[in-house]
Design a protein around this motif. Structure first.
Motif, PDB file in Angstrom:
ATOM      1  N   ALA A 125      69.763   3.813  33.436  1.00  0.00           N
ATOM      2  CA  ALA A 125      71.261   3.809  33.975  1.00  0.00           C
ATOM      3  C   ALA A 125      71.664   5.196  34.389  1.00  0.00           C
ATOM      4  O   ALA A 125      72.259   5.398  35.487  1.00  0.00           O
ATOM      5  CB  ALA A 125      72.351   3.330  32.810  1.00  0.00           C
ATOM      6  N   ILE A 126      71.231   6.323  33.719  1.00  0.00           N
ATOM      7  CA  ILE A 126      71.697   7.673  33.881  1.00  0.00           C
ATOM      8  C   ILE A 126      70.832   8.261  35.074  1.00  0.00           C
ATOM      9  O   ILE A 126      71.457   8.776  35.797  1.00  0.00           O
ATOM     10  CB  ILE A 126      71.020   8.701  32.639  1.00  0.00           C
ATOM     11  N   GLN A 127      69.697   7.704  35.421  1.00  0.00           N
ATOM     12  CA  GLN A 127      69.137   8.003  36.588  1.00  0.00           C
ATOM     13  C   GLN A 127      69.893   7.516  37.732  1.00  0.00           C
ATOM     14  O   GLN A 127      69.578   8.142  39.099  1.00  0.00           O
ATOM     15  CB  GLN A 127      67.528   7.547  36.664  1.00  0.00           C
ATOM     16  N   GLU A 128      70.345   6.351  37.540  1.00  0.00           N
ATOM     17  CA  GLU A 128      71.016   5.690  38.729  1.00  0.00           C
ATOM     18  C   GLU A 128      72.311   6.266  38.979  1.00  0.00           C
ATOM     19  O   GLU A 128      72.880   6.566  40.186  1.00  0.00           O
ATOM     20  CB  GLU A 128      71.033   4.109  38.376  1.00  0.00           C
ATOM     21  N   GLU A 129      73.170   6.393  37.687  1.00  0.00           N
ATOM     22  CA  GLU A 129      74.493   6.753  37.782  1.00  0.00           C
ATOM     23  C   GLU A 129      74.829   8.277  38.120  1.00  0.00           C
ATOM     24  O   GLU A 129      75.477   8.840  38.787  1.00  0.00           O
ATOM     25  CB  GLU A 129      75.175   6.473  36.651  1.00  0.00           C
TER      26      GLU A 129
END
Length: 401
Positions: free
Chosen positions: A158-162
């Motif tokens: 999720a970090i890589q996306e957000e």
């Protein structure tokens, strides 16, 4: 377009001191040649006004929130450090105020996501080739320290996306992530660097402990010398007790006749004896305390040596991994280069066949329908056979790689 880079590393208790030295530039780095000390004064922390003790800061965060009276495990993950950056071209295109805004917006995102109260430090380094942010997150949730739940696989994805989406909304021209092979290679180098920092930190701490032990040994020797002097004084007191005396008579009191010099010497020794007895008790207690501290330092010294050896083994493993990933990346580059060559060759062959086909087609204008169909069928068969041959050779080449 540049990539948005956000990596995470787990920190345990013994890792924090080395990371503190690196982030706050408390000691000169022997492994990171990218640091330009003339710019180190430009580094800053978005959370703390000055240098802090990482272990004390993390302990305060945990103690202020935890609901269980149980002590924290010695090998628990205390901090998940996020390394936030991009490439050099991205930062070269930003003026200083925009560069600072980039790190401030990054901090706001993760402070809101994990709780501002759980951010131990947010140190920005501008004295290396590429500016970057070290963000220390204490993984507290529901009054418990639970790094595995806070930073699980889904959270990392999720970090890589957000993160890149958030930075794009803030006006920064970035896209998601970096190629996986390059990412793993950079991570191996980063781990290798931080491991070396930890080894240097432990070696410095070990040197301090050795110095302290030397001081304790000198103090013990001094105390032993004083004890010898006290024992000698005690022997003098015993000599006084051994002085013979004579009775003056049946009626007169019991008296002792001494020379005046002997009497004065005896009084001096008696007074010194009482003082030495008191000092002897104090010195004995101090000597016992110093011996106990010395034993504790020996135990700590053994522990540090074992930890140092473990980190050196880890350092060797990371070095091997770094070399393996480097060779793998070079092999992939070579394979891609050869693939492009083969593709150009096949494309040229197709062009040549098409030209030949066009010539045959022009000649076919003067042929009958049956002759035209026969010629086209022969040309198509030859083209297919040539392409299959090239494809088979290319496949064999990459299978061998």
């Amino acid at each position: 377009m540049s990539y948005a880079v956000c990596r995470m590393e787990k920190m345990k208790s013994h890792d924090l001191k080395g990371m503190q030295f690196h982030n706050q530039r408390e000691r000169e780095s022997k492994t990171n040649s990218d640091i330009d000390k003339t710019w180190s004064h430009e580094n800053y922390d978005l959370v703390n006004q000055g240098n802090i003790d990482y272990n004390e800061r993390v302990k305060d965060i945990i103690e202020s929130q935890k609901i269980s009276p149980r002590k924290t495990w010695k090998d628990a993950v205390l901090v998940n450090e996020l390394l936030i950056t991009s490439d050099k071209d991205f930062f070269d295109a930003l003026d200083p105020s925009e560069q600072k805004r980039f790190f401030e917006e990054s901090y706001k995102l993760f402070a809101e996501r994990y709780g501002k109260q759980n951010i131990a430090y947010a140190t920005v380094h501008v004295d290396e080739k590429t500016p970057h942010l070290h963000l220390g997150v204490v993984p507290m949730r529901d009054g418990k320290l639970q790094g595995k739940n806070v930073f699980n696989r889904n959270e990392l994805l999720a970090i890589q996306e957000e993160f890149p989406k958030h930075m794009q909304k803030c006006g920064f021209d970035l896209e998601r992530g970096v190629p996986s092979d390059r990412k793993h290679l950079d991570m191996a180098r980063y781990k290798l660097q931080t491991t070396q920092e930890k080894i240097n930190s432990l070696e410095n701490e070990l040197a301090e402990k050795e110095h302290r032990r030397t001081q304790l040994n000198e103090s013990i020797e001094k105390t032993n010398g004083l004890l010898k002097a006290l024992k000698k004084s005690d022997e003098n007191s015993k000599e006084i007790d051994m002085i013979n005396y004579k009775e003056s008579g049946l009626i007169g009191p019991k008296t002792v006749k001494l020379a005046l010099s002997d009497f004065e010497s005896m009084k001096t020794k008696a007074r010194a004896s009482e003082a030495f007895k008191i000092e002897n008790k104090v010195v004995s207690a101090r000597n016992k305390q110093l011996s106990q501290e010395n034993n504790e330092l020996k135990l700590k010294n053994k522990g540090l040596n074992r930890e140092n050896q473990a980190l050196k083994h880890e350092n060797r493993d990371l070095t091997k991994q770094n070399m393996f990933l480097t060779r793998t990346l070079e092999s992939l580059k070579y394979a891609l280069k050869e693939h492009v060559k083969d593709f150009d060759y096949i494309l040229g062959a197709i062009k040549s066949l098409v030209l030949d086909n066009m010539k045959v087609t022009n000649k076919a204008k003067y042929l009958s329908d049956d002759e035209e169909r026969l010629g086209a069928k022969v040309m198509w068969t030859l083209c297919q056979g040539h392409l299959k041959k090239d494809s088979h050779e290319t496949s064999n080449k990459y299978c061998s790689l």
